[in-house]
Design a protein around this motif. Structure first.
Motif, short mmCIF file in Angstrom:
data_model
loop_
_atom_site.label_atom_id
_atom_site.label_comp_id
_atom_site.label_asym_id
_atom_site.label_seq_id
_atom_site.Cartn_x
_atom_site.Cartn_y
_atom_site.Cartn_z
N GLU A 1 -16.05 -5.25 -2.31
CA GLU A 1 -15.69 -5.95 -1.08
C GLU A 1 -14.47 -6.81 -1.33
O GLU A 1 -14.46 -7.62 -2.24
CB GLU A 1 -16.85 -6.82 -0.59
CG GLU A 1 -18.03 -6.03 -0.10
CD GLU A 1 -19.15 -6.93 0.42
OE1 GLU A 1 -18.95 -8.16 0.47
OE2 GLU A 1 -20.19 -6.38 0.75
N ARG B 1 -25.76 -3.09 -4.95
CA ARG B 1 -24.60 -3.66 -4.26
C ARG B 1 -24.34 -5.12 -4.60
O ARG B 1 -23.19 -5.49 -4.86
CB ARG B 1 -24.73 -3.50 -2.75
CG ARG B 1 -23.49 -3.94 -1.99
CD ARG B 1 -23.71 -3.93 -0.50
NE ARG B 1 -24.69 -4.92 -0.07
CZ ARG B 1 -24.41 -6.18 0.19
NH1 ARG B 1 -23.20 -6.63 0.06
NH2 ARG B 1 -25.36 -7.01 0.58
N PRO B 2 -25.34 -6.01 -4.62
CA PRO B 2 -25.03 -7.41 -4.93
C PRO B 2 -24.43 -7.62 -6.32
O PRO B 2 -23.65 -8.54 -6.54
CB PRO B 2 -26.38 -8.11 -4.83
CG PRO B 2 -27.20 -7.26 -3.97
CD PRO B 2 -26.74 -5.87 -4.22
N ARG C 1 -20.63 -6.62 -5.97
CA ARG C 1 -20.03 -7.04 -4.70
C ARG C 1 -18.57 -7.43 -4.87
O ARG C 1 -17.73 -7.11 -4.02
CB ARG C 1 -20.82 -8.20 -4.13
CG ARG C 1 -20.36 -8.63 -2.79
CD ARG C 1 -21.26 -9.68 -2.25
NE ARG C 1 -20.81 -10.06 -0.92
CZ ARG C 1 -21.35 -10.98 -0.21
NH1 ARG C 1 -22.39 -11.65 -0.66
NH2 ARG C 1 -20.88 -11.26 0.98
N LYS C 2 -18.22 -8.11 -5.94
CA LYS C 2 -16.84 -8.55 -6.12
C LYS C 2 -15.88 -7.38 -6.34
O LYS C 2 -14.69 -7.51 -6.14
CB LYS C 2 -16.73 -9.55 -7.26
CG LYS C 2 -17.11 -9.01 -8.61
CD LYS C 2 -17.02 -10.09 -9.66
CE LYS C 2 -17.48 -9.54 -11.00
NZ LYS C 2 -17.44 -10.57 -12.03
#
Length: 96
Positions: free
Chosen positions: A88, A80-81, A84-85
Motif C-alpha cells: 500500500e 496482508r497486515p 502492508r508497507k
C-alpha cells in the motif's frame, strides 16, 4: 482492504460451479463424447456427462470453489497486515 471470506467463497464457488455445469451441458448440446469432462467423476461423487451430472458437478464445483475462496481470503487477510508497507502506497497530504 480486508476481503470478506464468505462473500469471496460464495463468488468463487458460483463461478466454478457454473463453469462445470455449463461446460457439461455444452458437451451434451454439441454431442461430444466428453472424454475429458468424464474425468471429473474422480473429484465429484456421482458426476457423469449428462443433464443430471451437470447439476451434480455444479454442487461439487460450488463446494470446491467455496472452500478455495474462503481459504484464499483468510490467507490474504492474515498475510496482508505483515506486508502492508510494501503493498500500500503512503498517503500524501497536501497542506496548502
Amino acid at each position: 482492504m480486508r476481503l470478506s471470506k464468505g462473500a469471496f467463497g460464495l463468488s468463487l464457488g458460483l463461478v466454478v460451479g457454473l463453469y462445470v455445469l455449463l461446460a457439461t451441458w455444452w458437451l451434451i448440446i454439441i454431442d461430444s463424447n466428453g472424454f475429458y469432462m468424464s474425468k471429473l467423476s474422480r473429484f465429484f461423487y456421482g458426476y457423469y456427462v449428462g443433464w443430471g451430472g451437470g447439476l451434480i458437478g455444479f454442487f461439487g464445483g460450488f463446494v470446491y470453489g467455496f472452500v478455495a475462496g474462503f481459504l484464499i481470503a483468510w490467507i490474504y487477510n492474515t498475510v496482508r497486515p505483515k506486508f502492508r508497507k510494501y503493498i500500500e502506497p503512503e498517503r500524501v497530504i497536501n497542506d496548502k
